[in-house]
Design an enzyme around this catalytic site. Structure first.
Site, PDB file in Angstrom:
ATOM      1  N   ASP A 191       0.873  -1.159   0.000  1.00 53.07           N
ATOM      2  CA  ASP A 191       0.000   0.000   0.000  1.00 53.07           C
ATOM      3  C   ASP A 191       0.921   1.222   0.000  1.00 53.07           C
ATOM      4  O   ASP A 191       2.087   1.121   0.402  1.00 53.07           O
ATOM      5  CB  ASP A 191      -0.877  -0.020   1.255  1.00 53.07           C
ATOM      6  CG  ASP A 191      -1.752   1.210   1.363  1.00 53.07           C
ATOM      7  OD1 ASP A 191      -2.403   1.552   0.374  1.00 53.07           O
ATOM      8  OD2 ASP A 191      -1.747   1.830   2.439  1.00 53.07           O
ATOM      9  N   ASP A 217      -0.934  -0.587   6.205  1.00 56.78           N
ATOM     10  CA  ASP A 217      -0.918   0.001   7.549  1.00 56.78           C
ATOM     11  C   ASP A 217      -1.886  -0.689   8.496  1.00 56.78           C
ATOM     12  O   ASP A 217      -1.921  -0.374   9.677  1.00 56.78           O
ATOM     13  CB  ASP A 217      -1.194   1.509   7.495  1.00 56.78           C
ATOM     14  CG  ASP A 217      -2.549   1.842   6.881  1.00 56.78           C
ATOM     15  OD1 ASP A 217      -3.382   0.926   6.757  1.00 56.78           O
ATOM     16  OD2 ASP A 217      -2.779   3.001   6.518  1.00 56.78           O
ATOM     17  N   ASP A 275      -6.741  -1.646   5.353  1.00 58.51           N
ATOM     18  CA  ASP A 275      -6.302  -2.642   4.380  1.00 58.51           C
ATOM     19  C   ASP A 275      -6.649  -4.067   4.807  1.00 58.51           C
ATOM     20  O   ASP A 275      -6.090  -5.024   4.267  1.00 58.51           O
ATOM     21  CB  ASP A 275      -4.779  -2.539   4.169  1.00 58.51           C
ATOM     22  CG  ASP A 275      -4.392  -1.249   3.474  1.00 58.51           C
ATOM     23  OD1 ASP A 275      -5.078  -0.877   2.506  1.00 58.51           O
ATOM     24  OD2 ASP A 275      -3.419  -0.611   3.903  1.00 58.51           O
TER      25      ASP A 275
END
Length: 615
Positions: free
Chosen positions: A317, A510, A514
């Site tokens: 990410d 994180d 997610d």
């Protein structure tokens, strides 16, 4: 050594001395010679015999205690008195090595367990009481003096200090805190007095979740461990049957030497004991998890450690993982109005959002939000917000939100995340927000490539130019931008289909928004998870600091652990195989059998302890 291990050591020394004495005095002692050797035999082997009998009673017949008991009792029956005692003696030496090695691994875990606070100083009725952290309720005020451990997740009310987070992150760099900032349980207060208010119960705090994670990690076994468990389940009965056949068939079919072949069958049993495999392989993974924990890398089970070792594709990410996640307004481009007016409207509309972009807008606005001016607010995942501000419906978000509203907008040439503002279908302009790449992000990508990771990919909801700029700066292989959370899952599904057989895909995020992608990847890695409950819950591997370069270290440690486990398997099976063949051919001695069992176990255990290293 603990007290129990010291007792075992004393028994080993005493039995060894008694064995030497029996060997020297045996010819001169009246009566049956076996009586002299039974003294050292029972001194060192009574607990093995008891375990074997107890396990037989409980239906657990075929284990190493049973093999040792049958082999040594049989040796006594055929007159191999010194050999019987020596085999039992060296078996206990191997058991002691195992206990010490496991204890070392547990102490490594225990070093992490020291993060558990012993007490909390709670303000109650004008006085300070020292109580168990589990007795502290949410919202109570506690004092944390210099040198004390933060007992529960809390927010600072008064005071400023420096916290040592090394036990959680593996990093020695302290962290400064002051009023309004969060403090995480498990950290040590280094300097000033802090007066804080708890925001969670102890059972829900960071330290409790981490301890639970580490304690339960041994329940999730790697495929290698599962193979050893299945192997031992079938292997031990098979070798017992083999020993029986070796004792019966050759005398019947070849030479009629019942005593000689019975002796070879006992040697065969000693050789076949699977201690080296059953002990060293789980110990290797246990040590690997302990070593990772000391480095601030929490692995939820051996299966995830093994999967991490086979990583060939790493998907990141962007925000908060490869970038700082600290957004700043870098440009304001109004369409006809003023910069101050455009920023004010955006900040009011985003006043209730916890998104980093919303926080950056409010910080840039710099004034107190007048809540009376804001009415109904609706957050739209992956797009932005709709809010009633001063009686007007205001839209603040990305390109897709503008398209959904039928607003004609135009892109900005400046690199960054564009936040568009529209009212009643009229486009008022946009605000550019930028995020900085983490200092070690480039180093992390280079280290992963050097470690043999074939593919590095970044997924982001940001605009293509923003994602592409970050990708080029870091040297990533692929960048996919303008993705909604559902799009990220779909993209990971596609990447999973493209990976090679036997390889795994790790997703690094994180851990806050997610969770769907973390759970779908072969290995979900939460980055910068200090204090993030969502990360600890959703991920398989948790990197407690905020450094992407820690991922390469985690993969290296996982690979070393798997390599050590495989070394032990090959070594143990290889030596066992050679000696088993010699035993079947009648060429092995009881001394050689002892090396094939205890010697191999000791060597494999010593090799397994290398997995404890952090580097």
């Amino acid at each position: 050594m603990n007290r129990k291990q010291k007792k075992t050591l004393y028994r080993i020394v005493a039995a060894a001395a008694l064995l030497v004495g029996a060997a020297l005095a045996g010819p001169y002692v009246p009566g049956p010679r076996i009586l002299v050797f039974l003294i050292p035999y029972f001194t060192i082997g009574w607990d093995i015999l008891w375990k074997a009998l107890r396990n037989i009673k409980n239906g657990q017949v075929f284990d190493e205690n049973f093999l040792m008991a049958i082999a040594t009792v049989g040796a006594l029956v055929i007159g191999e008195y010194p050999e019987a005692v020596f085999v039992m003696l060296f078996y206990q030496v191997g058991e002691l090595f195992q206990a010490v090695a496991v204890g070392r691994s547990r102490r490594s875990i225990a070093a992490l367990m020291d993060i558990r606070p012993d007490y909390a100083n709670v303000e109650r009725n004008g006085e300070v009481e020292k109580v168990d952290p589990e007795e502290v309720a949410v919202g109570e005020i506690i004092l944390i003096r210099p040198g004390e451990r933060v007992p529960i997740d809390a927010v600072v009310l008064e005071g400023s200090s420096t916290l040592n987070t090394a036990a959680l992150t593996g990093e020695s760099l302290p962290r400064d805190v002051g009023p309004g900032e969060n403090v995480i349980s498990g950290c040590v207060n280094l300097s000033g007095l802090l007066r804080v208010q708890t925001v969670k119960e102890f059972g829900e705090s960071t330290v409790a979740k981490i301890l639970e994670l580490v304690e339960n990690s041994s329940t999730k076994k790697a495929k290698t461990e599962q193979f050893i468990t299945r192997f031992a389940r079938w292997y031990t009965p098979a070798v017992v049957v083999g020993a029986v056949l070796l004792a019966v068939l050759p005398p019947l079919l070849i030479d009629g030497n019942w005593t000689g072949w019975f002796r070879q069958a006992l040697i065969f049993l000693v050789i076949s004991c699977p201690c080296a495999l059953v002990i060293s392989v789980p110990l290797t993974f246990f040590g690997g998890i302990g070593g990772c924990s000391r480095a601030g890398i929490l692995v939820k089970g051996s299966n995830y450690l093994e999967a991490l070792a086979r990583t060939e594709t790493v998907v990141f990410d962007k925000t908060g993982t490869l970038t700082q996640g600290v957004f700043k307004v870098t440009a304001i481009h109004p369409e006809g109005g003023t910069e101050e007016g455009l920023l004010e409207l955006a900040a009011l509309a985003e006043s209730y959002s916890s998104h980093p972009i919303a926080r950056s807008l409010r910080e840039a606005y710099g004034r107190e939000i007048e809540e009376s001016r804001v009415g109904k607010v609706e957050e739209i995942a992956g797009r932005g917000v709709e809010a009633d501000v001063d009686g007007q419906r205001v839209y603040v978000g990305n390109d897709k939100l503008m398209e959904d509203c039928g607003v004609v907008w135009h892109p900005c040439r400046q690199v960054g995340t564009g936040v568009h503002v529209a009212v009643k279908g009229e486009y008022l302009g946009h605000i550019i927000i930028s995020d900085e790449v983490k200092p070690d992000a480039g180093e992390a990508i280079a280290a992963l490539r050097a470690a043999g990771v074939r593919r590095t990919v970044m997924l982001t909801g940001d605009a293509q130019p923003v994602g592409q700029a970050v990708g080029e700066e870091l040297g990533l292989d692929q960048v996919y931008a303008q993705l909604l959370p559902a799009d990220k899952v779909e993209r990971v599904e596609e990447l999973l289909k493209e990976k090679e057989a036997g390889g795994t895909l790790a997703f690094v995020g994180d851990g806050i928004n997610d969770a769907p992608v973390l759970s779908r990847a072969d290995v979900g890695v939460a980055m910068g998870a200090l204090g993030s409950d969502a990360a600890i819950e959703a991920a398989d591997v948790v990197l407690m600091d905020d450094k992407p370069s820690k991922l390469a270290q985690a993969i290296a440690m996982a690979r070393r652990t798997l390599r050590i486990a495989n070394q032990n398997i090959v070594f143990a099976l290889g030596v066992k195989g050679i000696f088993l063949v010699l035993g079947l051919l009648g060429k092995a001695s009881m001394w050689g059998a002892t090396f094939a069992d205890v010697g191999v176990s000791v060597i494999a255990i010593l090799n397994a302890t290398r997995a404890l290293k952090e580097g």
